[in-house]
Design a protein around this motif. Structure first.
Motif, mmCIF file in Angstrom:
data_model
loop_
_atom_site.group_PDB
_atom_site.id
_atom_site.type_symbol
_atom_site.label_atom_id
_atom_site.label_comp_id
_atom_site.label_asym_id
_atom_site.label_seq_id
_atom_site.Cartn_x
_atom_site.Cartn_y
_atom_site.Cartn_z
ATOM 1 N N GLU A 13 0.820 -1.220 0.000
ATOM 2 C CA GLU A 13 0.000 0.000 0.000
ATOM 3 C C GLU A 13 0.849 1.263 0.000
ATOM 4 O O GLU A 13 0.335 2.354 -0.207
ATOM 5 C CB GLU A 13 -0.921 0.008 1.230
ATOM 6 N N ARG A 16 5.677 3.241 4.764
ATOM 7 C CA ARG A 16 5.180 3.608 6.090
ATOM 8 C C ARG A 16 6.221 4.417 6.876
ATOM 9 O O ARG A 16 5.886 5.159 7.777
ATOM 10 C CB ARG A 16 4.826 2.347 6.888
ATOM 11 N N SER A 65 2.602 -7.122 10.141
ATOM 12 C CA SER A 65 1.804 -8.351 10.211
ATOM 13 C C SER A 65 2.610 -9.571 9.798
ATOM 14 O O SER A 65 2.143 -10.704 9.949
ATOM 15 C CB SER A 65 0.603 -8.224 9.276
ATOM 16 N N SER A 82 1.344 -6.028 5.938
ATOM 17 C CA SER A 82 0.672 -4.778 6.296
ATOM 18 C C SER A 82 1.430 -4.187 7.482
ATOM 19 O O SER A 82 2.100 -4.912 8.231
ATOM 20 C CB SER A 82 -0.812 -4.985 6.623
ATOM 21 N N ALA A 83 1.352 -2.889 7.610
ATOM 22 C CA ALA A 83 2.089 -2.207 8.678
ATOM 23 C C ALA A 83 1.385 -0.902 9.000
ATOM 24 O O ALA A 83 0.800 -0.276 8.119
ATOM 25 C CB ALA A 83 3.530 -1.918 8.244
ATOM 26 N N GLU A 84 1.422 -0.539 10.262
ATOM 27 C CA GLU A 84 0.951 0.800 10.627
ATOM 28 C C GLU A 84 1.718 1.288 11.850
ATOM 29 O O GLU A 84 2.235 0.477 12.622
ATOM 30 C CB GLU A 84 -0.574 0.844 10.844
ATOM 31 N N ASP A 88 -1.446 4.621 14.990
ATOM 32 C CA ASP A 88 -2.559 4.460 14.042
ATOM 33 C C ASP A 88 -3.339 3.173 14.259
ATOM 34 O O ASP A 88 -4.281 2.881 13.518
ATOM 35 C CB ASP A 88 -2.033 4.489 12.593
ATOM 36 N N ARG A 93 -11.005 -2.180 16.318
ATOM 37 C CA ARG A 93 -10.951 -3.053 15.139
ATOM 38 C C ARG A 93 -10.140 -4.315 15.437
ATOM 39 O O ARG A 93 -10.524 -5.416 15.045
ATOM 40 C CB ARG A 93 -10.347 -2.276 13.969
ATOM 41 N N ALA A 97 -11.324 -8.152 15.406
ATOM 42 C CA ALA A 97 -10.615 -9.177 14.622
ATOM 43 C C ALA A 97 -10.241 -10.356 15.526
ATOM 44 O O ALA A 97 -10.329 -11.518 15.117
ATOM 45 C CB ALA A 97 -9.371 -8.569 13.968
ATOM 46 N N ARG A 100 -13.403 -12.366 16.240
ATOM 47 C CA ARG A 100 -13.797 -13.114 15.040
ATOM 48 C C ARG A 100 -12.927 -14.366 14.876
ATOM 49 O O ARG A 100 -13.416 -15.460 14.640
ATOM 50 C CB ARG A 100 -13.647 -12.204 13.824
ATOM 51 N N ARG A 123 -2.147 -11.726 14.377
ATOM 52 C CA ARG A 123 -2.085 -10.302 13.982
ATOM 53 C C ARG A 123 -2.838 -9.440 14.991
ATOM 54 O O ARG A 123 -2.334 -8.420 15.442
ATOM 55 C CB ARG A 123 -2.732 -10.090 12.603
ATOM 56 N N ARG A 127 -1.295 -6.566 17.454
ATOM 57 C CA ARG A 127 -1.760 -5.162 17.417
ATOM 58 C C ARG A 127 -2.185 -4.713 18.811
ATOM 59 O O ARG A 127 -1.866 -3.602 19.248
ATOM 60 C CB ARG A 127 -2.938 -5.028 16.450
HETATM 61 P P1 ATP Z 1 -9.162 -6.837 9.850
HETATM 62 O O1 ATP Z 1 -9.788 -8.205 9.951
HETATM 63 O O2 ATP Z 1 -9.642 -5.888 10.909
HETATM 64 O O3 ATP Z 1 -9.190 -6.256 8.446
HETATM 65 P P2 ATP Z 1 -6.514 -7.832 9.347
HETATM 66 O O4 ATP Z 1 -5.510 -8.347 10.324
HETATM 67 O O5 ATP Z 1 -7.121 -8.833 8.425
HETATM 68 O O6 ATP Z 1 -7.614 -7.043 10.199
HETATM 69 P P3 ATP Z 1 -4.547 -6.692 7.613
HETATM 70 O O7 ATP Z 1 -4.734 -7.630 6.450
HETATM 71 O O8 ATP Z 1 -3.359 -6.899 8.506
HETATM 72 O O9 ATP Z 1 -5.888 -6.659 8.476
HETATM 73 O O10 ATP Z 1 -4.496 -5.197 7.068
HETATM 74 C C1 ATP Z 1 -5.357 -4.665 6.072
HETATM 75 C C2 ATP Z 1 -5.266 -3.147 6.131
HETATM 76 O O11 ATP Z 1 -5.978 -2.660 7.256
HETATM 77 C C3 ATP Z 1 -3.836 -2.611 6.268
HETATM 78 O O12 ATP Z 1 -3.764 -1.360 5.631
HETATM 79 C C4 ATP Z 1 -3.676 -2.422 7.768
HETATM 80 O O13 ATP Z 1 -2.711 -1.413 8.076
HETATM 81 C C5 ATP Z 1 -5.103 -2.003 8.173
HETATM 82 N N1 ATP Z 1 -5.486 -2.447 9.521
HETATM 83 C C6 ATP Z 1 -5.944 -3.690 9.869
HETATM 84 N N2 ATP Z 1 -6.263 -3.737 11.170
HETATM 85 C C7 ATP Z 1 -5.993 -2.510 11.664
HETATM 86 C C8 ATP Z 1 -6.106 -1.929 12.961
HETATM 87 N N3 ATP Z 1 -6.571 -2.612 14.022
HETATM 88 N N4 ATP Z 1 -5.737 -0.632 13.110
HETATM 89 C C9 ATP Z 1 -5.287 0.083 12.066
HETATM 90 N N5 ATP Z 1 -5.138 -0.406 10.817
HETATM 91 C C10 ATP Z 1 -5.502 -1.687 10.614
#
Ligand code: ATP
Length: 139
Positions: A13, A16, A65, A82-84, A88, A93, A97, A100, A123, A127
């Motif tokens: 994306e 970062r 991640s 993925s990274a934040e 952020d 959320r 996750a 779920r 993941r 987080r």
């Molecule tokens: P979710 O099921 O909530 O989408 P995930 O672990 O499947 O979580 P990722 O695949 O790791 O999500 O990331 C997808 C996008 O969403 C990336 O841009 C990531 O930075 C962002 N993201 C996911 N979860 C979070 C969070 N809790 N806070 C901030 N950004 C998040």
């Protein structure tokens, strides 16, 4: 001038982080890795966790991640799925996750779905750990 590491944290994306560091800690798949300037070259997979970048006494934290870490003597590159930034992370959320993934793991799943739910749980937990660290460091 002291040796510095050039650090890049990138995902599909976008970038970062880009900047200098005196020290970087990353979640290697075999355990935490601390990297100082002039480290030997290295390429390793990453586990879900946090990357710490320390520069001139200041520390910044990022969630990653998974992905890859490439180290050269003056360069650290994190190629993350993925990274934040720690700031952020959306905790609600991540909680959602985690719930779920936990509820999926209580069901009968195919091997592939079980593996996906297990990594989703890892993941979410990583987080939440980093979000908690962020909170503690502010007080
Ligand atoms: P979710 O099921 O909530 O989408 P995930 O672990 O499947 O979580 P990722 O695949 O790791 O999500 O990331 C997808 C996008 O969403 C990336 O841009 C990531 O930075 C962002 N993201 C996911 N979860 C979070 C969070 N809790 N806070 C901030 N950004 C998040």
């Amino acid at each position: 001038m002291a040796d510095k590491l050039h650090v890049d944290i990138v995902t599909v994306e976008g970038r970062r982080y880009k900047g200098d560091a005196d020290f970087v800690v990353a979640p290697g798949s075999e355990g935490e890795l601390g990297v100082l300037p002039r480290h030997i070259p290295l390429l390793t997979p990453l586990a879900p966790g946090s990357v710490k970048v320390r520069n001139d006494g200041e520390e910044q934290f990022f969630f990653v991640s998974g992905g890859f870490l490439e180290v050269r003597p003056d360069q650290v590159t994190v190629l993350a799925d993925s990274a934040e930034r720690a700031d952020d992370i959306d905790e609600a959320r991540a909680e959602e996750a985690r719930r779920r993934a936990e509820s999926l793991l209580q069901q009968k799943l195919s091997d592939a779905d079980q593996a996906a739910a297990t990594t989703a749980l890892a993941r979410a937990e990583a987080r939440l750990r980093l979000a908690e660290l962020r909170r503690r460091r502010r007080v």
